[in-house]
Design an enzyme around this catalytic site. Structure first.
Site, short mmCIF file in Angstrom:
data_model
loop_
_atom_site.label_atom_id
_atom_site.label_comp_id
_atom_site.label_asym_id
_atom_site.label_seq_id
_atom_site.Cartn_x
_atom_site.Cartn_y
_atom_site.Cartn_z
N GLY A 16 38.43 42.26 33.72
CA GLY A 16 37.02 41.99 33.92
C GLY A 16 36.80 41.22 35.21
N SER A 17 35.73 40.49 35.28
CA SER A 17 35.39 39.76 36.50
C SER A 17 36.26 38.52 36.66
CB SER A 17 33.91 39.34 36.47
OG SER A 17 33.71 38.34 35.49
N SER A 18 36.37 38.05 37.91
CA SER A 18 37.13 36.82 38.18
C SER A 18 36.50 35.63 37.47
CB SER A 18 37.20 36.57 39.69
OG SER A 18 37.95 37.57 40.33
N VAL A 54 34.74 35.47 34.56
CA VAL A 54 35.06 35.43 33.13
C VAL A 54 36.57 35.28 32.93
CG1 VAL A 54 34.91 36.67 30.94
CG2 VAL A 54 33.02 36.80 32.56
N GLY A 55 37.35 35.93 33.79
CA GLY A 55 38.80 35.83 33.69
C GLY A 55 39.30 34.41 33.81
N GLU A 89 43.65 41.05 35.02
CA GLU A 89 43.31 42.09 35.98
C GLU A 89 41.83 41.92 36.32
OE1 GLU A 89 45.31 43.97 37.48
OE2 GLU A 89 47.11 44.02 36.22
#
Length: 508
Positions: A244-246, A248-249, A266
């Site tokens: 997902g997005s940086s 949320v990651g 990822e």
């Protein structure tokens, strides 16, 4: 009960109904969460209803999964590989229907939808062979009558949280490896592609059922952020793979790290193609088109920045503008369509806001730059001339927007390539060996994927997939990515009667 549209009737061939239960827990289909409608991004009309899972469903599933893992991890790896082989065959038998579902629900064109499902099948094939090659090492010991071994054992349970843009392939990268490595899998699919999650799960579950194995080995849940949070916090899950997005990651990583779990991330990409003055321009233009327009710019490996040498800048741009105007935009299920819709109305709104930000930061729209008035989430593929120092260039705008910039020397191009927070994919077009080896060397691209004369996207499963910096550092799919799904133990065995100590220590 019938589907709202006749063209959705094919879904019955993969056991999808107008109303579906969205959780497979403890070997049963059940769900006690809210009812949602999944939407066709080409017209923003409902496809079907899904009953999402609740935290109570999650807890029931995890208890059963933890119990099943005790049996699964003791099964010989080649036997686990045989189960994954059967999963591959079962997916292969429904390749066309599953690919059509991916295209319908996600919005990517049909050839890409079929290709995505093929990727899971390829991962199954890869993992079958891998199941006989989970090799450790024998290490020479400095002590007489001692042996040192490196042994790999399963982690237990792997949590897999996937994104809408590859609603099935990313599961394959993770689950196929996790299963042959002896782990059970808990999968939370993207909340906007629940039908893909359900269809894939039904096929996998049928294989476990046919082999009289506990269905809880593969647990699947449709739901929102609360399910993802539960996976991140759960100490019974040693490894969480998140795509997902940086933004949320990072939150997932912090949550998992607080309990000393392992994370496989990822995240966002901001990928560049460099075209040198000696490049095969025809080859470069074809590659740029696929890299920037494919999947409507919604791949993590989409080319977002195009760096053109000043000597060929006008020539490449002229040819690129011609092919952009030939791109057929429309229903992703229709033959000849190259650009389908963005996945949601929010994605379309973000594109419009992104174009406004680009203009405010000095960007010049060369083609595209607007949404298309229609029922669906369609936008024009866009090319923008802009400075590499603009703030918007450092971000990932998840849409078919290509930033074009000029450079004079290879070191300058490499510096621009490496100047963004993300580090997933990159590519250079050149014929010069010295440029190629500088590009792939220590002073070259800082990305996890470093290509030459091919697009930034369309990676094969045989190599490890992933990136550096704000892309997260994770590696999935091929090469030795399997090691992340196992725990390594260094075992020293004394088969003699003396007790010599390492480093020559004499203790009493």
């Amino acid at each position: 009960m019938s589907f709202a549209k006749k063209e959705y009737e094919f879904l019955k061939e993969i056991d999808i109904s107008p109303r579906n239960i969205g959780c497979y827990v403890s070997g049963n289909w059940k769900a006690n969460g809210p009812v949602i409608s999944t939407i066709n991004p080409a017209n923003n009309q409902p496809i079907a209803e899904v009953v999402e899972g609740s935290l109570e469903d999650y807890e029931e599933g995890l208890k059963a999964c933890a119990e099943a893992s005790k049996m699964w991890m003791q099964m010989p790896a080649p036997k686990r590989g045989e189960i994954v082989r059967q999963i591959g065959d079962a997916l292969r038998a429904k390749l066309q229907q599953l690919g059509r579902l991916v295209s319908l629900e996600m919005g990517k064109i049909l050839p890409e939808g079929i290709g995505e499902v093929q990727e899971i099948i390829d991962m199954c094939d890869f993992s079958v062979g891998l199941s006989r090659q989970l090799n450790g090492s024998i290490i020479p010991s400095e002590r007489p009558n001692h042996a040192m071994l490196e042994v790999w054992n399963p982690l237990g349970i792997v949590g897999v949280i996937t994104a809408f843009n590859f609603p099935s392939a990313v599961l394959g990268w993770n689950a196929c490896l996790a299963l042959v490595c002896g782990n059970c899998v808990v999968w939370k699919g993207a909340p906007t592609t629940p039908l893909v999650t359900i269809a894939i799960t039904k096929i996998i579950a049928s294989v476990f059922e046919k082999n009289n194995l506990p269905g809880a080995i593969f647990t699947s849940l449709c739901g929102g952020a609360e399910i993802g949070e539960a996976i991140s916090k759960d100490t019974r899950i040693p490894l969480v793979s998140f795509t997902g997005s940086s933004k949320v990651g990072l939150m997932v990583q912090q949550t998992v790290n607080q309990r000393f779990g392992k994370c496989l991330l990822e995240l966002s990409g901001n990928n560049a193609i460099i075209v040198m003055d000696d490049a095969d321009i025809k080859l470069a233009v074809r590659s740029i088109l696929f890299a920037a327009v494919g999947t409507a710019g919604q791949r993590c490996t989409t080319c977002r920045r195009l760096l053109l040498h000043e000597g060929i800048y006008e020539k490449v741009l002229e040819q690129l503008l011609v092919v952009y105007k030939q791109v057929k935009i429309g229903d992703p299920l229709e033959d000849g369509t190259l650009l389908g819709p963005l996945h949601t109305k929010t994605s379309r709104d973000n594109f419009v806001k992104g174009i406004e930000a680009i203009k405010s930061q000095g960007g010049k729209i060369l083609t595209g730059g607007s949404a298309i008035e229609s029922e669906g989430n369609f936008v024009h593929p866009t090319i923008v001339e802009i400075s590499p120092d603009a703030d918007i260039v450092k971000e990932e705008l998840f849409a078919p927007v290509l930033y074009v910039m000029k450079f004079k020397t290879l070191p300058e191009a490499i510096e621009i390539n490496n100047s963004v927070p993300q580090g997933l994919s990159s590519s250079i077009f050149t014929q010069r060996p010295e440029a190629i080896f500088k590009w792939i060397g220590p002073l070259g691209s800082d990305c996890g994927i470093v290509n030459v004369n091919i697009p930034t996207n369309g990676a094969e499963i045989g190599g490890a997939f992933g990136g550096e910096k704000a892309t997260g550092g994770g590696r999935e799919a091929g090469s030795d990515s399997w090691k992340q799904y196992m725990r390594r133990a260094t075992c020293t065995i004394n088969y003699g009667s003396e007790l010599p100590l390492a480093q020559g220590i004499n203790f009493g």
